[in-house]
Scaffold this active site. Structure first.
Site, PDB file in Angstrom:
ATOM      1  N   ASP A 153      -3.396  14.192  21.571  1.00 47.62           N
ATOM      2  CA  ASP A 153      -2.221  14.019  20.701  1.00 47.62           C
ATOM      3  C   ASP A 153      -2.401  14.703  19.349  1.00 47.62           C
ATOM      4  O   ASP A 153      -1.443  15.190  18.752  1.00 47.62           O
ATOM      5  CB  ASP A 153      -1.956  12.520  20.461  1.00 47.62           C
ATOM      6  CG  ASP A 153      -1.284  11.858  21.654  1.00 47.62           C
ATOM      7  OD1 ASP A 153      -1.081  12.548  22.680  1.00 47.62           O
ATOM      8  OD2 ASP A 153      -0.962  10.658  21.558  1.00 47.62           O
ATOM      9  N   ASN A 160      -5.559   8.439   1.690  1.00 46.82           N
ATOM     10  CA  ASN A 160      -5.925   7.804   2.959  1.00 46.82           C
ATOM     11  C   ASN A 160      -6.341   8.819   4.010  1.00 46.82           C
ATOM     12  O   ASN A 160      -7.475   8.849   4.446  1.00 46.82           O
ATOM     13  CB  ASN A 160      -4.721   7.058   3.556  1.00 46.82           C
ATOM     14  CG  ASN A 160      -4.646   5.616   3.153  1.00 46.82           C
ATOM     15  OD1 ASN A 160      -5.567   5.090   2.550  1.00 46.82           O
ATOM     16  ND2 ASN A 160      -3.548   4.979   3.508  1.00 46.82           N
ATOM     17  N   ASP A 204       0.820  -1.214   0.000  1.00 44.97           N
ATOM     18  CA  ASP A 204       0.000   0.000   0.000  1.00 44.97           C
ATOM     19  C   ASP A 204       0.855   1.265   0.000  1.00 44.97           C
ATOM     20  O   ASP A 204       0.505   2.263  -0.623  1.00 44.97           O
ATOM     21  CB  ASP A 204      -0.915   0.017   1.230  1.00 44.97           C
ATOM     22  CG  ASP A 204      -2.038  -0.994   1.102  1.00 44.97           C
ATOM     23  OD1 ASP A 204      -2.503  -1.234  -0.018  1.00 44.97           O
ATOM     24  OD2 ASP A 204      -2.427  -1.554   2.146  1.00 44.97           O
ATOM     25  N   GLY A 205       1.971   1.216   0.727  1.00 40.20           N
ATOM     26  CA  GLY A 205       2.866   2.384   0.771  1.00 40.20           C
ATOM     27  C   GLY A 205       3.338   2.747  -0.635  1.00 40.20           C
ATOM     28  O   GLY A 205       3.411   3.925  -0.994  1.00 40.20           O
ATOM     29  N   THR A 220      -9.736   2.145   6.687  1.00 37.58           N
ATOM     30  CA  THR A 220      -9.211   0.875   7.192  1.00 37.58           C
ATOM     31  C   THR A 220      -7.752   0.980   7.635  1.00 37.58           C
ATOM     32  O   THR A 220      -7.172  -0.014   8.062  1.00 37.58           O
ATOM     33  CB  THR A 220      -9.329  -0.200   6.086  1.00 37.58           C
ATOM     34  OG1 THR A 220      -8.901   0.382   4.845  1.00 37.58           O
ATOM     35  CG2 THR A 220     -10.743  -0.700   5.936  1.00 37.58           C
ATOM     36  N   ALA A 221      -7.153   2.168   7.501  1.00 35.42           N
ATOM     37  CA  ALA A 221      -5.745   2.330   7.866  1.00 35.42           C
ATOM     38  C   ALA A 221      -5.632   2.910   9.288  1.00 35.42           C
ATOM     39  O   ALA A 221      -6.206   2.377  10.231  1.00 35.42           O
ATOM     40  CB  ALA A 221      -5.049   3.181   6.809  1.00 35.42           C
ATOM     41  N   TYR A 222      -4.921   4.003   9.464  1.00 33.65           N
ATOM     42  CA  TYR A 222      -4.694   4.602  10.782  1.00 33.65           C
ATOM     43  C   TYR A 222      -6.023   4.868  11.499  1.00 33.65           C
ATOM     44  O   TYR A 222      -6.171   4.660  12.709  1.00 33.65           O
ATOM     45  CB  TYR A 222      -3.911   5.902  10.589  1.00 33.65           C
ATOM     46  CG  TYR A 222      -3.195   6.462  11.795  1.00 33.65           C
ATOM     47  CD1 TYR A 222      -3.282   5.868  13.057  1.00 33.65           C
ATOM     48  CD2 TYR A 222      -2.400   7.611  11.658  1.00 33.65           C
ATOM     49  CE1 TYR A 222      -2.610   6.398  14.146  1.00 33.65           C
ATOM     50  CE2 TYR A 222      -1.721   8.138  12.746  1.00 33.65           C
ATOM     51  CZ  TYR A 222      -1.833   7.534  13.985  1.00 33.65           C
ATOM     52  OH  TYR A 222      -1.167   8.071  15.043  1.00 33.65           O
ATOM     53  N   SER A 230      -7.163   2.051  13.528  1.00 29.93           N
ATOM     54  CA  SER A 230      -6.335   1.851  14.732  1.00 29.93           C
ATOM     55  C   SER A 230      -6.709   2.812  15.861  1.00 29.93           C
ATOM     56  O   SER A 230      -6.502   2.504  17.026  1.00 29.93           O
ATOM     57  CB  SER A 230      -4.850   2.043  14.404  1.00 29.93           C
ATOM     58  OG  SER A 230      -4.450   1.212  13.368  1.00 29.93           O
TER      59      SER A 230
END
Ligand code: NAP
Ligand code: MN
Length: 269
Positions: free
Chosen positions: A155, A126, A52-53, A166-168, A171
């Site tokens: 933060d 993203n 993905d990167g 679905t990425a960061y 999480s």
């Protein structure tokens, strides 16, 4: 779909990629597909070999093109990468016969205003993270369209597109969004909730025509970090940042029978 006659190849430098590339080139030529050395020659499709990167970097380097991109995964998660590196024959058959579907995504647009400097625009598929470049908390004033919504303390905040949900975003406790639903998602990263500070603790979903505006508290403006699809930009005297959905689309090649939730299940569970 269009039967592909020419491609441009972008790749990372992993061991599996290096082993895959010569085989891919040979198979493409055998199928009568031309490999163009320069993406400006308008290939019918771009092939991205990596994870993905690598896909995110291809979009960034090519300025979020509308040319369809097909991903060949060489070992990582590969949420955008539709074929595995041992499925080259299948991939080439699908693209040369026009037997594929296209998943379209609207990139995020972020505009940053720094004191005494001209405005900078970045695009991301993203997500965008706004935080401090050090470990202490940050205070951000957040507006949605013209309404002041909250003074966030924690933060930082993360704004994601459906493609990035679905990425960061996942999480930090954000919702997974089917990309056929057009929304902007604003998620807090470690929000503080004490007698002194009040921040949203869940992510919020906004309609596609909304604009999110963030003003860092004045004493932090020389220490802000903006991260777009994992690429970090250090800001000097950032006064204001705005995020909305861009007025363009990128297209990801999928198998004809692609199903978003099957992909989620295969990559996550
Ligand atoms: P990375 O550190 O390799 O990315 C972290 C992981 O996220 C990789 O496994 C990557 O897949 C995967 N990923 C990327 N986009 C995704 C998507 N849309 N859906 C599901 N998974 C996805 O860095 P990177 O590969 O350059 O990716 C940048 C992205 O990393 C950022 O946009 C951000 O969303 C994410 N990130 C996540 C966290 C976290 O979850 N705590 C922290 C920082 C950044 P590959 O293995 O195939 O590359
Ligand atoms: Mn990666």
């Amino acid at each position: 779909m269009k039967s592909v006659r020419s491609v441009y190849i972008h790749s990372n430098d992993s061991k599996v990629t290096r082993a895959t590339l010569p085989v891919l080139r040979e198979k493409l030529l055998a199928a009568g597909i031309e490999i163009l050395p320069d993406p400006k020659q308008r290939p019918d499709m771009m092939i991205c070999v990596g994870g993905d990167g690598t896909f995110l970097r291809l979009l960034r380097y090519q300025n979020f093109p509308d040319v369809p991109v097909v991903g060949i995964n060489t070992g990582h998660l590969g949420f955008f990468q539709e074929f595995m590196h041992d499925e080259l024959d299948l991939c080439i058959k699908c693209i040369s016969e026009g037997d594929y579907s296209l998943q379209s995504h609207r990139p995020l647009r972020v505009r940053v205003w720094q004191k005494n400097q001209s405005m900078i625009t970045y695009y991301g598929i993203n997500d965008i993270v706004v935080r401090k470049n050090a470990s202490s908390i940050v205070h951000l004033k957040i507006n949605i369209d013209r309404s002041f919504v909250e003074k966030f303390s924690g933060d930082g905040v993360l704004i994601s597109s459906p493609a990035g949900s679905t990425a960061y975003n996942y999480s930090v406790g954000g919702a997974i969004v089917d990309p056929r639903v057009e929304v902007l998602q604003l998620a807090p990263i470690a929000p503080m909730n004490t007698a002194s500070y009040r921040s949203f603790t869940s992510s919020v979903l906004l309609p596609p025509d909304n604009t999110i505006t963030i003003y860092p508290e004045y004493k932090f403006i020389d220490k802000m970090l903006v991260i777009v699809d994992g690429a970090e930009y250090q800001m000097t005297n950032m006064e204001k940042l705005q995020v909305d959905l861009a007025d363009r689309r990128i297209r990801v090649v999928r198998r004809s029978e692609y199903d978003f939730w099957t992909n989620v299940k295969e990559k996550f569970f």
